[in-house]
Scaffold this motif. Sequence first.
Motif, PDB file in Angstrom:
ATOM      1  N   SER A   1      -1.956  20.814 -14.384  1.00 32.77           N
ATOM      2  CA  SER A   1      -3.008  19.877 -13.981  1.00 32.77           C
ATOM      3  C   SER A   1      -3.369  20.095 -12.520  1.00 32.77           C
ATOM      4  N   MET A   2      -4.661  19.890 -12.224  1.00 32.11           N
ATOM      5  CA  MET A   2      -5.181  20.120 -10.878  1.00 32.11           C
ATOM      6  C   MET A   2      -5.922  18.880 -10.406  1.00 32.11           C
ATOM      7  N   LEU A   3      -5.606  18.457  -9.184  1.00 32.82           N
ATOM      8  CA  LEU A   3      -6.296  17.337  -8.562  1.00 32.82           C
ATOM      9  C   LEU A   3      -7.079  17.877  -7.371  1.00 32.82           C
ATOM     10  N   GLY A   4      -8.375  17.581  -7.328  1.00 34.16           N
ATOM     11  CA  GLY A   4      -9.228  18.040  -6.240  1.00 34.16           C
ATOM     12  C   GLY A   4      -8.948  17.287  -4.951  1.00 34.16           C
ATOM     13  N   PRO A   5      -9.666  17.641  -3.886  1.00 31.40           N
ATOM     14  CA  PRO A   5      -9.462  16.982  -2.602  1.00 31.40           C
ATOM     15  C   PRO A   5      -9.708  15.475  -2.695  1.00 31.40           C
ATOM     16  N   ASN A   6      -8.875  14.736  -2.000  1.00 31.32           N
ATOM     17  CA  ASN A   6      -9.044  13.279  -1.838  1.00 31.32           C
ATOM     18  C   ASN A   6      -8.976  12.478  -3.134  1.00 31.32           C
ATOM     19  N   VAL A   7      -8.325  13.007  -4.160  1.00 34.59           N
ATOM     20  CA  VAL A   7      -8.080  12.216  -5.367  1.00 34.59           C
ATOM     21  C   VAL A   7      -7.082  11.122  -5.019  1.00 34.59           C
ATOM     22  N   GLN A   8      -7.313   9.939  -5.561  1.00 36.76           N
ATOM     23  CA  GLN A   8      -6.437   8.797  -5.302  1.00 36.76           C
ATOM     24  C   GLN A   8      -5.945   8.215  -6.616  1.00 36.76           C
ATOM     25  N   ILE A   9      -4.632   7.994  -6.690  1.00 37.50           N
ATOM     26  CA  ILE A   9      -4.010   7.385  -7.864  1.00 37.50           C
ATOM     27  C   ILE A   9      -3.323   6.109  -7.403  1.00 37.50           C
ATOM     28  N   TYR A  10      -3.727   4.997  -8.001  1.00 38.42           N
ATOM     29  CA  TYR A  10      -3.191   3.691  -7.609  1.00 38.42           C
ATOM     30  C   TYR A  10      -2.375   3.093  -8.744  1.00 38.42           C
ATOM     31  N   CYS A  11      -1.136   2.693  -8.449  1.00 34.65           N
ATOM     32  CA  CYS A  11      -0.321   1.949  -9.415  1.00 34.65           C
ATOM     33  C   CYS A  11      -0.248   0.472  -9.046  1.00 34.65           C
ATOM     34  N   ALA A  12      -0.415   0.157  -7.773  1.00 36.37           N
ATOM     35  CA  ALA A  12      -0.295  -1.223  -7.302  1.00 36.37           C
ATOM     36  C   ALA A  12      -1.540  -2.014  -7.667  1.00 36.37           C
ATOM     37  N   ASP A  13      -1.312  -3.168  -8.259  1.00 32.14           N
ATOM     38  CA  ASP A  13      -2.393  -4.085  -8.612  1.00 32.14           C
ATOM     39  C   ASP A  13      -2.058  -5.429  -7.976  1.00 32.14           C
ATOM     40  N   HIS A  14      -3.017  -6.016  -7.310  1.00 32.18           N
ATOM     41  CA  HIS A  14      -2.773  -7.261  -6.576  1.00 32.18           C
ATOM     42  C   HIS A  14      -3.181  -8.474  -7.394  1.00 32.18           C
ATOM     43  N   HIS A  15      -2.609  -9.601  -7.052  1.00 21.77           N
ATOM     44  CA  HIS A  15      -2.845 -10.837  -7.800  1.00 21.77           C
ATOM     45  C   HIS A  15      -4.299 -11.279  -7.687  1.00 21.77           C
ATOM     46  N   ARG A  16      -4.844 -11.789  -8.768  1.00 21.13           N
ATOM     47  CA  ARG A  16      -6.236 -12.267  -8.775  1.00 21.13           C
ATOM     48  C   ARG A  16      -6.363 -13.641  -8.110  1.00 21.13           C
ATOM     49  N   ASP A  17      -5.287 -14.432  -8.141  1.00 18.41           N
ATOM     50  CA  ASP A  17      -5.285 -15.753  -7.506  1.00 18.41           C
ATOM     51  C   ASP A  17      -5.180 -15.556  -5.989  1.00 18.41           C
ATOM     52  N   PRO A  18      -6.174 -16.015  -5.218  1.00 18.60           N
ATOM     53  CA  PRO A  18      -6.152 -15.744  -3.777  1.00 18.60           C
ATOM     54  C   PRO A  18      -4.945 -16.345  -3.057  1.00 18.60           C
ATOM     55  N   GLU A  19      -4.431 -17.462  -3.533  1.00 17.84           N
ATOM     56  CA  GLU A  19      -3.249 -18.064  -2.891  1.00 17.84           C
ATOM     57  C   GLU A  19      -2.015 -17.191  -3.109  1.00 17.84           C
ATOM     58  N   LEU A  20      -1.874 -16.652  -4.301  1.00 19.18           N
ATOM     59  CA  LEU A  20      -0.741 -15.763  -4.575  1.00 19.18           C
ATOM     60  C   LEU A  20      -0.938 -14.402  -3.903  1.00 19.18           C
ATOM     61  N   ARG A  21      -2.188 -13.962  -3.799  1.00 23.10           N
ATOM     62  CA  ARG A  21      -2.457 -12.701  -3.107  1.00 23.10           C
ATOM     63  C   ARG A  21      -2.070 -12.803  -1.627  1.00 23.10           C
ATOM     64  N   LYS A  22      -2.275 -13.984  -1.022  1.00 25.73           N
ATOM     65  CA  LYS A  22      -1.875 -14.194   0.371  1.00 25.73           C
ATOM     66  C   LYS A  22      -0.369 -14.063   0.551  1.00 25.73           C
ATOM     67  N   GLN A  23       0.382 -14.229  -0.535  1.00 24.41           N
ATOM     68  CA  GLN A  23       1.842 -14.082  -0.487  1.00 24.41           C
ATOM     69  C   GLN A  23       2.261 -12.619  -0.671  1.00 24.41           C
TER      70      GLN A  23
END
Length: 189
Positions: free
Chosen positions: A107-129
Amino acid sequence: MSHNPTPKTDLEKMQAGEWYSCLDPEISALRHRALEACHEHSVLYPVDRGNIGPKLRALFAKCADDVRIEARFHCAYGINIHLAEDVFLNVGCVILDTAPVKIGRHSMLGPNVQIYCADHHRDPELRKQHLEIARPVTIGDNVWIGGGAIILPGITVGDEAIIGAGSVVTRDVAAGTTVVGNPAKPVAR
């Protein structure tokens, strides 16, 4: 007598796919170790670095001997990255590996490919935590990901798929499929 299990650490929660604090000291120490490995990889002279800087190679969960990663490269932890034979990551790739990231053979990934596993909470109060959850990303064998593409948390890309440059992959990609755009959608090859 009641048995009270020891509560999970944030690292254990991250590894179990549960909500955790990304600012936990144990997790922050792992992130710092990855920053040092990425820095070494980026500043070594190419003849000294070879295909991958030694600290970065040692950090990965799995890394075949012939994997090549161009400098600059960034990963969140490295410990969750699995790279099979003949994988190539071009300059500027970013892998936020809060969960396992598995990239298949050839497999080949070109320049500046980004892979994200982290997903943040949708609730803004919990996201602040600073709560986030880790979702794995799997990329099959003989996949080509064009420059600047972004792979979102929890995505699986099937064998021999192609992801067009600049695409944002929000859904799984079937084997042998070409997807382009934002959000990425199948097109005829």
